[in-house]
Design an enzyme around this catalytic site. Sequence first.
Site, PDB file in Angstrom:
ATOM      1  N   ASP A 165      10.829-119.109 -40.505  1.00  0.00           N
ATOM      2  CA  ASP A 165      10.367-117.720 -40.507  1.00  0.00           C
ATOM      3  C   ASP A 165      10.158-117.261 -41.938  1.00  0.00           C
ATOM      4  O   ASP A 165      10.754-117.796 -42.859  1.00  0.00           O
ATOM      5  CB  ASP A 165      11.468-116.816 -39.934  1.00  0.00           C
ATOM      6  CG  ASP A 165      11.427-116.745 -38.431  1.00  0.00           C
ATOM      7  OD1 ASP A 165      10.546-117.360 -37.826  1.00  0.00           O
ATOM      8  OD2 ASP A 165      12.305-116.053 -37.875  1.00  0.00           O
ATOM      9  N   MET A 185      14.269-103.571 -38.089  1.00  0.00           N
ATOM     10  CA  MET A 185      12.802-103.450 -38.032  1.00  0.00           C
ATOM     11  C   MET A 185      12.328-102.008 -37.897  1.00  0.00           C
ATOM     12  O   MET A 185      11.332-101.746 -37.235  1.00  0.00           O
ATOM     13  CB  MET A 185      12.243-104.241 -36.821  1.00  0.00           C
ATOM     14  CG  MET A 185      12.399-105.725 -36.947  1.00  0.00           C
ATOM     15  SD  MET A 185      11.757-106.607 -35.521  1.00  0.00           S
ATOM     16  CE  MET A 185      13.039-106.326 -34.323  1.00  0.00           C
ATOM     17  N   LYS A 189       6.221-114.310 -38.743  1.00  0.00           N
ATOM     18  CA  LYS A 189       5.456-113.333 -37.984  1.00  0.00           C
ATOM     19  C   LYS A 189       5.812-111.906 -38.378  1.00  0.00           C
ATOM     20  O   LYS A 189       5.082-110.996 -38.063  1.00  0.00           O
ATOM     21  CB  LYS A 189       5.755-113.470 -36.482  1.00  0.00           C
ATOM     22  CG  LYS A 189       5.213-114.738 -35.885  1.00  0.00           C
ATOM     23  CD  LYS A 189       5.256-114.666 -34.384  1.00  0.00           C
ATOM     24  CE  LYS A 189       6.669-114.379 -33.944  1.00  0.00           C
ATOM     25  NZ  LYS A 189       6.740-114.016 -32.540  1.00  0.00           N
TER      26      LYS A 189
END
Length: 275
Positions: free
Chosen positions: A38, A175, A61
């Site tokens: 990642d 997030m 991503k």
Amino acid sequence: MQTFKGKVIIAGAGPGDPGLVTIKTALALQQADVILTDRLVNREIIEQFAKPDAQVIEVGKQGGKLHSTPQVTINQLLVKYAATDRLVVRLKGGDVSVFANVLDELETLVLHNIPFDIIPGITAASGAAAYAGIPLTARNYSTSVRFLTYYHSEVIPVKTWKQLARTEDTLVFYMSAQSLHELSAQLIRYGMDVTMPLAIVEQATTPAQRVHLIRLDEAQTINVEEVRTPALMIIGKVAALHAQFGWFKATNSGTEAFRELPPQVISSTLKQFVS
Ligand code: SAH
């Protein structure tokens, strides 16, 4: 030494500090032939533990940034490499079971009869809490903690906002840095004390770590464009403990801790395997 071969190991890399990688993940990295990583994995971890000839492919991503790799492509890569009888490590930031989108990959592995192990990692909330000096369930402050995310308005229904605004639990938002203004406005709208402490912990556990300790009603004054990601929000009385127990001295506060691999490495490797 434990040996792994011909399988996929889904491993958590922890929040950033290479010292927070588990021994088991370090051993897996030492033996890995292929590492699918990642973007939110500190490059130093790969540099420190992986074999020099390991094939490293970035499949990040997060945040829809550069080199965003669709999940279906990641699944295809896992299958292609696992079929070559090499050890594939699928390295994810933090822990593999917290906001890590692991289910799709597990389903793919089961569907293709590919053996796998799962190695946990230290999740960002634990890393940020430790390095910012914020015990998440400190006695007399809070008896539980919730890990949440709020990146667009549908994620949290009104009923839940009401509950969150009144809870004694510590709330940790992943997030959600870009949604800080709306997030704080919603909590205030549904009744949270406007003086509730809120800690924004940027790039936790890295030399670039930075902590902003504010009140809930001061969140609107933060320019979210200037918040360095990845960042977590810790909301609750415990956040105030940072003022007393914040111990970690970042040497490069406010810089960029999470480097990307050179673009040519990623795109040529991806082109080769995904047609
Ligand atoms: N599986 C990861 C979470 C992935 S979701 C884990 O267990 O930690 C990505 C979010 O994690 C980021 O948007 C940010 O909110 C948080 N995050 C990851 N690493 C972080 C770090 N070093 N400092 C602060 N937040 C971090």
